[in-house]
Design a protein around this motif. Structure first.
Motif, PDB file in Angstrom:
ATOM      1  N   UNK A  95       0.813  -1.216   0.000  1.00 39.70           N
ATOM      2  CA  UNK A  95       0.000   0.000   0.000  1.00 39.70           C
ATOM      3  C   UNK A  95       0.847   1.267   0.000  1.00 39.70           C
ATOM      4  N   UNK A  96       0.363   2.269  -0.729  1.00 38.90           N
ATOM      5  CA  UNK A  96       0.945   3.610  -0.657  1.00 38.90           C
ATOM      6  C   UNK A  96       0.162   4.367   0.408  1.00 38.90           C
ATOM      7  N   UNK A  97       0.839   4.824   1.421  1.00 36.15           N
ATOM      8  CA  UNK A  97       0.164   5.490   2.533  1.00 36.15           C
ATOM      9  C   UNK A  97      -0.061   6.960   2.230  1.00 36.15           C
ATOM     10  N   UNK A 103       8.670   4.833  -0.308  1.00 37.67           N
ATOM     11  CA  UNK A 103       8.453   4.496   1.105  1.00 37.67           C
ATOM     12  C   UNK A 103       7.806   3.122   1.224  1.00 37.67           C
ATOM     13  N   UNK A 104       6.841   2.827   0.348  1.00 42.39           N
ATOM     14  CA  UNK A 104       6.158   1.537   0.378  1.00 42.39           C
ATOM     15  C   UNK A 104       7.133   0.399   0.135  1.00 42.39           C
ATOM     16  N   UNK A 132      -3.259   3.883  -4.597  1.00 44.23           N
ATOM     17  CA  UNK A 132      -2.998   3.355  -3.275  1.00 44.23           C
ATOM     18  C   UNK A 132      -2.203   2.070  -3.253  1.00 44.23           C
ATOM     19  N   UNK A 133      -1.770   1.568  -4.430  1.00 45.95           N
ATOM     20  CA  UNK A 133      -1.042   0.300  -4.504  1.00 45.95           C
ATOM     21  C   UNK A 133       0.184   0.477  -5.386  1.00 45.95           C
ATOM     22  N   UNK A 134       1.349   0.028  -4.905  1.00 49.11           N
ATOM     23  CA  UNK A 134       2.616   0.312  -5.591  1.00 49.11           C
ATOM     24  C   UNK A 134       3.217  -0.894  -6.301  1.00 49.11           C
ATOM     25  N   UNK A 135       2.452  -1.993  -6.444  1.00 47.37           N
ATOM     26  CA  UNK A 135       3.049  -3.239  -6.945  1.00 47.37           C
ATOM     27  C   UNK A 135       2.748  -3.505  -8.411  1.00 47.37           C
ATOM     28  N   UNK A 136       2.668  -2.473  -9.234  1.00 46.67           N
ATOM     29  CA  UNK A 136       2.325  -2.665 -10.647  1.00 46.67           C
ATOM     30  C   UNK A 136       3.417  -3.438 -11.390  1.00 46.67           C
ATOM     31  N   UNK A 158      -2.177   0.748   8.363  1.00 45.98           N
ATOM     32  CA  UNK A 158      -1.487   1.983   7.997  1.00 45.98           C
ATOM     33  C   UNK A 158      -0.145   2.117   8.713  1.00 45.98           C
ATOM     34  N   UNK A 159      -0.116   1.875  10.008  1.00 43.84           N
ATOM     35  CA  UNK A 159       1.088   2.064  10.812  1.00 43.84           C
ATOM     36  C   UNK A 159       2.004   0.858  10.660  1.00 43.84           C
ATOM     37  N   UNK A 160       3.228   1.071  10.175  1.00 43.63           N
ATOM     38  CA  UNK A 160       4.108  -0.062   9.876  1.00 43.63           C
ATOM     39  C   UNK A 160       4.477  -0.885  11.117  1.00 43.63           C
ATOM     40  N   UNK A 161       4.899  -0.286  12.212  1.00 40.68           N
ATOM     41  CA  UNK A 161       5.185  -1.111  13.394  1.00 40.68           C
ATOM     42  C   UNK A 161       3.976  -1.932  13.846  1.00 40.68           C
TER      43      UNK A 161
END
Length: 348
Positions: free
Chosen positions: A21-23, A30-31, A60-64, A320-323
Motif C-alpha cells: 500500500x501507498x500510505x 516508502x512503500x 494506493x497500490x505500488x506493486x504494478x 497503515x502504521x508499519x510497526x
C-alpha cells in the motif's frame, strides 16, 4: 488426498500477502522500503511465502511492476519464498512471463513462486493501455498457462521458441482464483490452487470442492494443495485492533465508490463515513476478515481452517502504521505456539 480431519493452525504453513500500500502522505519508494522490512521480519518469524499482487492505475497500490518488486524483496531476504499473488496473465505474453520468472529463479534458486490470475487487475481503459488490444478472452487463459509450463519444461529444448532463462527450472506455477473457473483448471492441470477469499469470499467453498474433485496428479503435484487468503488485524487489545482495521474498511469503501486513494490513517469509527448499504457491501467483501486480540483471532482463524481444510493460509494485514503491521504478523506467528516470542525492531 485431503483427510476429513481439520488441520490445526499450528500445523500449517503461514504466508504473507502484501498489497504494497501507498500510505497517505508517503511515496511508492516508502512503500518499497516498508515492504522489504516486513519481508525481513516475517522471514525471521517463520512465514513460508511473501507474495505481492499485480494492480495497475491505483494510487494506493505500488506493486504494478510485480516481477521487479519480487526481485527487490528476494534480494533483501535469504530463505522465504517470494512470488506473485498474482501475475495477471491477460496483460502479458506468456514468453515474457516465463523469461522474467526464469530470471528470478536463476537469481534466487528454489525461492520463486509464479501465481497466475486471469483478471486484468485494472479497469478496461488501463487494460487497453497495457495490452494495446482487448481481443483476447478468458478462454485464452488455460492455453497461456500451459504455454508457460511448456517454456519451463526441459522437453522444450528442441522448440524453435524457448525461455532462456527459465527452461528446465523448478518454478512452481499456481492458479489463483475467486470462482470455480480457476479451481477446475488448477485441478485438471494438477497445480496448486490459491483462493482470493480475502476480498471475494462468495465461491470459496464451491471452488475448493471443484478443485479437489477435479484434481489429477501431475509431475509437479501428486495431491491437491490449497492455500486460502484472509485478512487478519491483530493487536494486543481488541479496541486497538478494531481501530487499526478502519483503514482496511475505508479502502474497500473507496472500491465500492469507484474512488482511488492512498491508504488512510485509522479513525475512531466509520459511522460518519458510510451508509448502511455501503457498510453491508464492505462487510460482505471482507467476510473473512479477523480482527481482535490474539486469542480472538486465533479462534476465528482456526474455525476458518476447520471449514476449508486448507493446506496453507496466506494473510493480508492491511494496516497503515508499519510497526503495528509488523506486530500483527508477529502475534499471528505466535499463535503457532512459538515457545518464545521473537524480539525485533523495525528498521523503517
Amino acid at each position: 488426498m485431503n483427510t476429513t480431519q481439520p488441520k490445526k493452525l499450528s500445523d500449517i504453513p503461514l504466508s504473507v500477502l502484501d498489497l504494497v500500500p501507498i500510505l497517505a502522505g508517503k511515496t511508492p519508494a516508502d512503500s518499497f522500503r516498508t515492504s522489504l522490512d516486513l519481508a525481513q521480519q516475517v522471514e525471521r518469524l517463520g512465514y513460508k511465502r511473501y507474495w505481492m499482487a499485480e494492480h495497475h492505475n491505483m494510487v494506493g497500490i505500488a506493486s504494478s511492476a510485480t516481477a521487479v518488486l519480487i526481485g527487490y524483496i528476494a534480494g533483501g531476504t535469504s530463505t522465504i519464498r517470494v512470488g506473485s499473488g498474482g501475475i495477471m496473465l491477460p496483460n502479458h505474453a506468456p514468453l515474457v512471463v516465463a523469461e522474467q520468472f526464469g530470471t528470478l529463479a536463476s537469481l534466487y534458486p528454489e525461492r520463486i513462486d509464479l501465481g497466475l490470475g486471469r483478471a486484468p487487475g485494472s479497469d478496461q481503459l488501463t487494460a487497453m493501455a497495457l495490452r494495446r488490444s482487448l481481443q483476447g478472452s478468458v478462454n485464452d487463459f488455460p492455453e497461456n498457462v500451459e504455454e508457460i509450463i511448456t517454456y519451463f519444461s526441459s522437453e522444450n529444448s528442441t522448440s524453435p521458441v524457448r525461455a532462456i532463462p527459465g527452461e528446465g527450472l523448478n518454478i512452481p506455477v499456481w492458479i489463483l482464483g475467486s470462482s470455480t473457473f480457476g479451481a477446475q483448471l488448477a485441478g485438471i492441470l494438477g497445480l496448486p490452487y490459491a483462493f482470493a477469499s480475502h476480498f471475494a469470499p462468495t465461491y470459496l467453498q464451491a471452488a475448493l470442492k471443484v478443485y479437489r474433485e477435479s484434481f489429477r496428479p501431475s509431475e509437479s503435484l501428486k495431491e491437491p494443495y490449497v492455500m486460502v487468503a484472509a485478512n487478519a488485524i491483530v493487536a494486543d487489545t481488541e479496541n486497538v485492533a478494531h481501530r487499526l482495521a478502519t483503514s482496511l474498511f475505508a479502502s474497500f469503501l473507496n472500491v465500492i465508490r469507484g474512488k482511488s486513494q492512498p491508504l488512510q490513517p485509522p479513525v475512531e469509527n466509520l459511522e460518519d463515513f458510510w451508509n448502511e448499504a455501503e457498510e453491508y457491501s464492505v462487510q460482505q467483501m471482507l467476510r473473512y476478515t479477523f480482527i481482535g486480540n490474539p486469542q480472538q483471532v486465533k479462534e476465528n482463524l482456526q474455525a476458518f481452517m476447520d471449514s476449508t481444510q486448507a493446506d496453507e493460509l496466506i494473510i493480508s494485514s492491511h494496516i497503515y502504521d508499519h510497526p503495528a503491521r509488523v506486530r500483527s504478523y508477529q502475534l499471528i506467528a505466535e499463535m503457532r505456539q512459538t515457545p518464545e516470542p521473537v524480539k525485533f525492531e523495525t528498521t523503517v
